[in-house]
Design a protein around this motif. Structure first.
Motif: not given
Lengths: 344, 690
Positions: A74, A78, A81, B161, B165, B171-177, B183, B185-188
């Protein structure tokens, strides 16, 4: 900009692994960072992975980079993206990143956008012939020459819808194209050539001489000693009433005289303006132009223009080129095709 | 210490304090979303802006240190204004920004009523918006079976997040974009892998992450809240049981700095649906091989008839993993009155003897004490599954500074780096002999800690070897108790305190459940074993699990949320669970059942109420009266005694008794939510093994 997602599963390659050369290069990047900080190499590695994969980042590449750096998947997602320079879906042979931030916008980026929309359709889609895809991105740092686009590794500036169209036609047809300003402007000087600082006396020392003469005449008339006394008295009074912190020069960067500047030439007793300098100010043939064309800068800049324009050019050396990745390598035409082939 | 003025009040705080902490010291309330005391500072919500005199603009107080403030022109202490016009305007502005994209769906939002954003918008916001454009829409995410998402509501504080972590270590959650498109989300969209993931819903200051199992079912104001303790493992986390009417609706953590800080594991949080199903709500009698519903009178009569004709030597009593101290005491009193010496509480086969002293079977350093350790050796323990919150504390210690952890036992991911030494007893022997460099680390440590897990308790010789090692490396001194036993069952330490182990000539657990060993077995909630053929089994418990299916008489008892009961956690800390609801149907509190049964058996127990029972209990075991505290035993003497046991260490591989973290007791096994967690965890384990 819209939400950036990984490409659909149907477009994702089954696997990803760095080629042996790229793996070596990646190790070199990782070694730059101290133990425990390997994750710092994530952007160079992602960039290399994107280059190896025909200009876009598949899921497996993100995972491969994460595993190589010991990061959770992830965390790499991050990064991938966050930056628009990482394409998450397949791109055309020429990936056009159109700057849409304020300076470009006010200089006509909107017309370019409309033109791209009309010619290529919605952003993020590869054109039917596989040549182009485009994306509006935020500031690319070439505001002086707005509006501009980045196509693969090169900046094309001072664009109009017509010149961008011609540029795209040339690229598609494999004809040589001009990198940089499309109006012939030199670096970021004013359009139509220099409009200020054109007076020759600025550069021949005559103005400075006239001022000096004036002061010398004045001091002779008033008497040197009286003036010196007055100055000393007023300085002391000022020092007492407005104490100022001393600014030691120790450790500061010292300004050195430029090797070849008009003022320097004047000090050396030469003519401050070289013969023909004014003529060179003509945008079509100026020293700066020559730099762009590669004369003084030598092989490196020359290699730039030798790039095979129909291939996805390699990335510039990320975060400082290291010795084991020679800068001349990108110019090898035989290395290019294998890198662009998504199957490899 | 640095002086600082907060709204004109001068406070003296350590220089490294943040402005937010200084303001709180001065009694000023600072609103916040992203800041959390137990997480790193992010400074991204901007809600905590305050005016700092001399600063050109409001500063984020959570991320601004007192030592970074400049004094006034004449050396006055720096001044912070939390009630000034600038501060008010800054807060209103931030709140307006936060609400630009936050949907106005409070009436259907599960967070409504205990929502930080709602409360702070009321307190610090303005009454209307100037934003006419459409609100941002964000796709919902799947991040696991325990947390439902409503991502339109997310304000990007990144507490979730950071929790995963930092605290959970997964650490499964993250902030993408980025920017508006950021957003969480978790990886995929894979399910989160942490056993503490439920806490992210607690941390979420808005309704973006809400507990999934009780979605749309409850409102905070209709719940009666009961402070209690958890019995899913031996840690005894502080919980709050929220009930509506007589039904438990949710379990939330309570702050207890000595045990769980403010986290609880998913197994602690989500056995709620397990408390409703598979319940034993009336007595049952086995007739012609089948259990039939019966009345209390019939059940007692059947027991009395059986017991009266049986030799006390052929009677035995078992205590399971969830029994409180009260019923264990009542059962022990009854068995003593009957002259029965066959009794045991060590369902996991631990060969611990209370005669060695209390310090030989509790976690002596205590959970907060872990933070003082500088090297840890885990022998046959997997704290992540056996005592999740204790593992969190070890991880917290590791994050505070260098910590060497050595593991002998099953190779596993403990969420912090550790040296894997080996799988079995031979590694322990080799380590003690100095054949492994980790011994040097332990010897060099100032406060080494040896933790002996349940897997290493089956053989007293292993325990003796571990104790000898602890003694050898200087883990046990009058100043430092670096030897601890890690239990997995909530009832165990309490029952050992009551000496619920075989009396003179009595049989142990394995002996009692052997086929044909006994004629009558009284089983108080032991579900992880099956009593062998031949015995008449009286099962007293809460759920129709293994114990009830083997029983000849079933007596329905009360679960931990339905009775006031004392539990002693693995540290030896005495705690009390409180009643949040009533047992279903004809089920009764366990001590009362035993009291009633004793009457029928002709040995009436000398207490008629819980108060009387406790009075007798406290008279016999005074430390049980000290609720909330740990009575420190004499660790040096106990470890000496343990080390003196000696014995030949048999070659064996340590195997954790916790095969499936989510399904360790009848209540958890009845829960569908935990079953889903368990199947996901199994899937992950299979994937990892590939």
């Amino acid at each position: 900009m819209s939400n950036r997602r990984l490409a659909p599963a149907a477009e994702q390659p089954e696997s990803f692994a760095f080629t042996p050369e790229n793996a070596d290069w990646a190790r070199g990047q990782i070694e730059k960072y101290p133990e425990g900080r390997q994750a710092s190499a994530v952007i160079p590695l992602l960039w290399k992975a994107q280059e190896q994969n025909g200009g876009w980042l598949p899921r497996r590449a993100i995972e491969a980079v994460a595993d190589e750096l010991g990061m959770p998947h992830i965390r790499v997602l991050e990064v991938a993206t966050f930056y628009t320079m990482f394409a998450l879906e397949p791109v055309g042979r020429f990936w056009i990143q159109l700057c849409g931030t304020v300076p470009c916008d006010s200089c006509g980026a909107r017309e370019l956008k409309d033109m791209l929309h009309a010619r290529l359709g919605a952003p993020g889609h590869v054109s039917a012939d596989g040549n182009f895809s485009w994306l509006e991105v935020e500031c690319l740092g070439a505001c002086c020459n707005a509006p501009m686009v980045q196509i693969n590794q090169d900046y094309y500036e001072d664009l109009t819808p017509e010149s961008l169209g011609r540029l795209m036609d040339d690229l598609a047809a494999g004809r040589p194209v001009k990198v940089g300003s499309q109006t012939g402007r030199v670096s970021s000087e004013p359009q139509g050539g220099a409009a200020t600082l054109t007076d020759a006396t600025l550069f021949d020392g005559s103005r400075v001489g006239a001022w000096r003469q004036r002061f010398e005449d004045k001091s002779k008339a008033e008497g040197e000693e009286a003036r010196g006394k007055d100055e000393a008295a007023s300085t002391e009074a000022r020092a007492a009433s407005e104490p100022k912190i001393a600014k030691p020069d120790a450790g500061r960067a010292v300004e050195r005289p430029a090797a070849d500047a008009p003022a320097q030439r004047a000090a050396d007793g030469d003519a401050p303006t070289k013969a023909g300098d004014k003529a060179d100010a003509d945008v079509l043939d100026s020293p700066a132009k020559r730099v762009v064309e590669g004369e003084p800068a030598g092989a490196e800049a020359g290699a730039q223009s030798d790039l095979p324009r129909d291939a996805v050019p390699p990335q510039p050396e990320a975060s400082g080129a290291s010795g084991d990745a020679p800068a001349a390598e990108p110019s090898k035409p035989d290395a290019a095709p294998s890198k662009t082939d998504p199957a490899t | 210490m640095t002086k600082i003025l907060v709204d004109g009040i001068e406070v003296d705080v350590p220089a490294e304090f943040t402005l937010l902490q200084a303001c709180e010291m001065a009694g000023a309330e600072i609103p916040r979303f992203c800041f959390h005391e137990r997480l790193s500072i992010a400074g991204n919500c901007r809600m905590c802006l305050v005016e700092l005199k001399g600063a050109p603009k409001p500063v984020a107080s959570c991320a601004y240190a007192v030592k970074d403030c400049r004094p006034g022109p004449n050396g006055e202490p720096p001044e912070v204004l939390t009630r000034s016009g600038t501060t008010k305007k800054a807060r209103e502005g931030v709140m307006e920004f936060l609400l630009i994209n936050h949907p106005l769906d409070c009436p259907i939002c599960d967070q409504g009523g205990h929502c930080d954003l709602q409360d702070q918008a009321m307190a610090y916001g303005v009454d209307s918006t100037r934003y006419g454009e459409n609100k941002r829409a964000v796709e919902e995410k799947y991040i696991g079976p325990l947390v439902r998402t409503a991502m339109n509501r997310c304000i990007h504080c990144t507490r979730c997040v950071r929790f995963l972590a930092e605290v959970a270590g997964v650490p499964d959650l993250g902030a993408i974009g980025r920017g508006e498109d950021m957003e969480i989300t978790s990886y995929l969209e894979e399910a989160m892998g942490s056993e503490l993931q439920g806490n992210v819903a607690d941390l979420c200051p808005v309704g973006a992450l809400v507990p999934k199992p009780q979605s749309y079912n409850i409102r905070p104001w209709e719940l009666s809240k009961t402070e209690s303790v958890d019995v899913m493992d031996a840690v005894g986390s502080a919980i709050r049981v929220d009930a509506r009417g007589r039904e438990v609706m949710q379990i939330e953590p309570r702050v207890n700095e000595d045990i769980n800080e403010e986290w609880i594991s998913d197994k602690t949080r989500h056995p709620v649906d397990g408390l409703r199903v598979q319940r034993l709500d009336r007595p049952y009698l086995r007739e012609n091989g089948r259990l039939r519903p019966a009345s209390w009178g019939e059940a007692f009569a059947a027991i009395a008839a059986k017991v009266k004709g049986t030799d006390p030597k052929r009677i035995g009593a078992l205590v399971g993993d969830l029994a409180g101290v009260e019923e264990t005491y009542a059962l022990k009193s009854l068995m003593t009155a009957l002259g029965v010496a066959n009794r045991d509480c060590r369902q996991g086969g631990e060969r611990l003897d209370p005669a060695w002293g209390r310090a030989a079977y509790v976690f002596n350093p205590t959970i907060p004490g872990i933070e003082a350790a500088d090297a840890i050796l885990l022998v046959g323990a997997n704290p992540r599954t056996e005592a999740s919150l204790l593992n969190v504390r070890i991880r917290k210690r590791w994050r505070m500074g260098p910590l060497a952890v050595g593991l002998i036992g099953e190779a596993t991911d403990l969420t912090y780096p550790h040296t894997y030494l080996g799988a079995g007893t031979d590694t322990l022997t080799a380590l003690a002999k100095g054949e492994h460099s980790f011994l040097e680390i332990l010897k060099g440590a100032e406060r080494p800690l040896v933790i002996v897990g349940a897997a290493a308790l089956a053989d007293p010789a292993v325990l003796a070897a571990a104790a000898a090692l602890a003694k050898d490396v200087g883990a046990v001194t009058p100043a430092w108790n670096g030897f601890g036993v890690l239990h997995t069952a909530a009832a165990r330490v309490g029952a050992l305190d009551l000496d619920f182990v075989p009396g003179e000539g009595g049989l142990g657990f394995a002996g009692m459940i052997a086929p044909g060993a006994l004629d009558v077995v009284f089983n108080l909630g032991a579900d992880e074993c099956t009593v062998g053929a031949g015995a008449f089994v009286i099962y007293q418990g809460t759920h129709g699990d293994r114990g009830a299916s083997r029983a000849d008489v079933v007596l329905p008892g009360a679960a931990y949320t339905e009775k006031s009961a004392t539990y002693v956690n693995l540290e030896g800390r005495v705690q009390q669970a409180n009643r949040a609801g009533f047992p279903p149907g004809d089920a009764r509190e366990d001590w009362a059942i035993l009291r009633a049964l004793s009457d029928v058996l002709g040995h009436r127990l000398p207490f008629d109420s819980l108060v009387a029972l406790r009075r007798a209990l406290y008279a016999e075991h005074p430390h049980m009266a000290a609720i909330g505290s740990v009575e420190q035993g004499d660790t040096v003497a106990a470890v000496d005694r343990l080390a003196g046991l000696g014995g030949e260490v048999a070659k064996a591989t340590f195997a954790s008794p916790v095969l499936d973290f989510y399904l360790t007791n009848p209540i958890a096994r009845a829960s569908r939510v935990l079953a889903e967690c368990s199947s996901l965890a199994r899937g992950r384990a299979l994937e990892a093994a590939e």
